[in-house]
Design a protein around this motif. Structure first.
Motif, PDB file in Angstrom:
ATOM      1  N   VAL A   1       0.758  -1.258   0.069  1.00  0.00           N
ATOM      2  CA  VAL A   1      -0.107   0.033   0.119  1.00  0.00           C
ATOM      3  C   VAL A   1       0.820   1.255  -0.205  1.00  0.00           C
ATOM      4  CG1 VAL A   1      -1.776   1.370   1.149  1.00  0.00           C
ATOM      5  CG2 VAL A   1      -1.777  -1.242   1.246  1.00  0.00           C
ATOM      6  N   ILE A   2       0.539   2.247  -1.006  1.00  0.00           N
ATOM      7  CA  ILE A   2       1.295   3.578  -0.761  1.00  0.00           C
ATOM      8  C   ILE A   2       0.438   4.551  -0.084  1.00  0.00           C
ATOM      9  CG2 ILE A   2       2.178   5.460  -2.429  1.00  0.00           C
ATOM     10  CD1 ILE A   2       2.379   3.355  -4.673  1.00  0.00           C
ATOM     11  N   THR A   3      -0.646   4.485  -0.451  1.00  0.00           N
ATOM     12  CA  THR A   3      -1.602   5.564   0.381  1.00  0.00           C
ATOM     13  C   THR A   3      -3.092   5.379   0.373  1.00  0.00           C
ATOM     14  OG1 THR A   3      -1.890   7.782   0.926  1.00  0.00           O
ATOM     15  CG2 THR A   3      -1.694   7.344  -1.387  1.00  0.00           C
ATOM     16  N   THR A   4      -3.723   5.857   1.334  1.00  0.00           N
ATOM     17  CA  THR A   4      -5.176   5.750   1.043  1.00  0.00           C
ATOM     18  C   THR A   4      -5.680   7.280   1.848  1.00  0.00           C
ATOM     19  OG1 THR A   4      -5.408   3.415   1.664  1.00  0.00           O
ATOM     20  CG2 THR A   4      -7.383   4.796   1.974  1.00  0.00           C
ATOM     21  N   GLY A   5      -6.731   7.571   1.132  1.00  0.00           N
ATOM     22  CA  GLY A   5      -7.159   8.849   1.600  1.00  0.00           C
ATOM     23  C   GLY A   5      -8.795   9.187   1.252  1.00  0.00           C
ATOM     24  N   ARG A   6      -8.911  10.348   1.611  1.00  0.00           N
ATOM     25  CA  ARG A   6     -10.624  10.623   1.438  1.00  0.00           C
ATOM     26  C   ARG A   6     -10.941  11.063   0.324  1.00  0.00           C
ATOM     27  NH1 ARG A   6     -11.405  14.751   6.237  1.00  0.00           N
ATOM     28  NH2 ARG A   6     -12.535  15.593   4.230  1.00  0.00           N
TER      29      ARG A   6
ATOM     30  N   CYS B   1     -10.987  10.567  -3.882  1.00  0.00           N
ATOM     31  CA  CYS B   1     -11.184   9.614  -5.066  1.00  0.00           C
ATOM     32  C   CYS B   1     -11.149  10.336  -6.439  1.00  0.00           C
ATOM     33  CB  CYS B   1     -12.348   8.857  -4.716  1.00  0.00           C
ATOM     34  SG  CYS B   1     -12.681   7.539  -6.001  1.00  0.00           S
TER      35      CYS B   1
ATOM     36  N   GLN C   1      -4.315   2.459  -8.823  1.00  0.00           N
ATOM     37  CA  GLN C   1      -5.206   2.984  -7.823  1.00  0.00           C
ATOM     38  C   GLN C   1      -6.587   2.351  -8.107  1.00  0.00           C
ATOM     39  OE1 GLN C   1      -5.161   7.113  -7.925  1.00  0.00           O
ATOM     40  NE2 GLN C   1      -7.121   7.248  -6.547  1.00  0.00           N
TER      41      GLN C   1
ATOM     42  N   ASN D   1     -10.008   5.201  -3.630  1.00  0.00           N
ATOM     43  CA  ASN D   1      -9.214   6.201  -2.827  1.00  0.00           C
ATOM     44  C   ASN D   1      -7.855   5.553  -2.392  1.00  0.00           C
ATOM     45  OD1 ASN D   1     -10.193   4.758  -0.706  1.00  0.00           O
ATOM     46  ND2 ASN D   1     -10.698   6.637   0.536  1.00  0.00           N
ATOM     47  N   SER D   2      -7.456   4.363  -2.786  1.00  0.00           N
ATOM     48  CA  SER D   2      -6.053   3.907  -2.539  1.00  0.00           C
ATOM     49  C   SER D   2      -5.062   3.370  -3.491  1.00  0.00           C
ATOM     50  CB  SER D   2      -6.383   2.519  -1.720  1.00  0.00           C
ATOM     51  OG  SER D   2      -7.266   2.545  -0.452  1.00  0.00           O
ATOM     52  N   VAL D   3      -3.902   3.659  -3.170  1.00  0.00           N
ATOM     53  CA  VAL D   3      -3.009   3.257  -4.225  1.00  0.00           C
ATOM     54  C   VAL D   3      -2.143   2.247  -3.724  1.00  0.00           C
ATOM     55  CG1 VAL D   3      -0.942   4.435  -5.725  1.00  0.00           C
ATOM     56  CG2 VAL D   3      -3.269   5.999  -4.852  1.00  0.00           C
TER      57      VAL D   3
ATOM     58  N   TYR E   1       1.186  -0.610  -5.071  1.00  0.00           N
ATOM     59  CA  TYR E   1       2.266  -0.832  -5.977  1.00  0.00           C
ATOM     60  C   TYR E   1       2.633  -2.562  -6.048  1.00  0.00           C
ATOM     61  CZ  TYR E   1       5.247  -1.423  -1.756  1.00  0.00           C
ATOM     62  OH  TYR E   1       5.719  -2.204  -0.750  1.00  0.00           O
TER      63      TYR E   1
END
Length: 114
Positions: free
Chosen positions: A22-27, A29, A78, A81-83, A85
């Motif tokens: 996981v690289i990142t997750t955010g609010r 999208c 992606q 809202n999650s990226v 690798y």
């Protein structure tokens, strides 16, 4: 991988998920911004998710931050809202070989990032 050893030494159970990280997750999208006016794009929205991303992925090749020895071009994707690798076969092999010495409690094969 050193982060695993630190966490494991402090009494936490550590799982290593392969072959994705996981690289990142955010609010915010990207999919939710499609078709909106520029001033309305990429805003954190309290409204419910319309699931525009369902069954869809954005993918690209990363040649910077996540690239490295044995992984010159990393596949980045992606979903919602999650990226994530995809680790190269060499990274997966190295992770499996190092897991026990780093204190990894379990290895989870996850064929598709969630």
């Amino acid at each position: 991988m050193l982060r695993f050893a630190y966490v494991a030494r402090n009494g936490y159970l550590v799982s290593l998920y392969l072959p994705y990280g996981v690289i990142t997750t955010g609010r915010i999208c990207v999919f939710q911004s499609w078709g909106l006016k520029p001033e309305d794009k990429f805003r954190a929205s309290p409204r419910s998710c319309a699931r525009q991303c369902e069954g869809k992925w954005l993918t690209w090749r990363e040649t910077g931050l996540f690239a490295g020895p044995g992984n010159p071009k990393c596949r980045v994707m992606q979903k919602g809202n999650s990226v994530f690798y995809r680790q190269s076969p060499e990274w997966v092999k190295k992770g499996m070989e190092s897991a026990l010495s780093l204190g990894v409690s379990r290895i989870v094969y996850q064929p598709e990032p969630l």
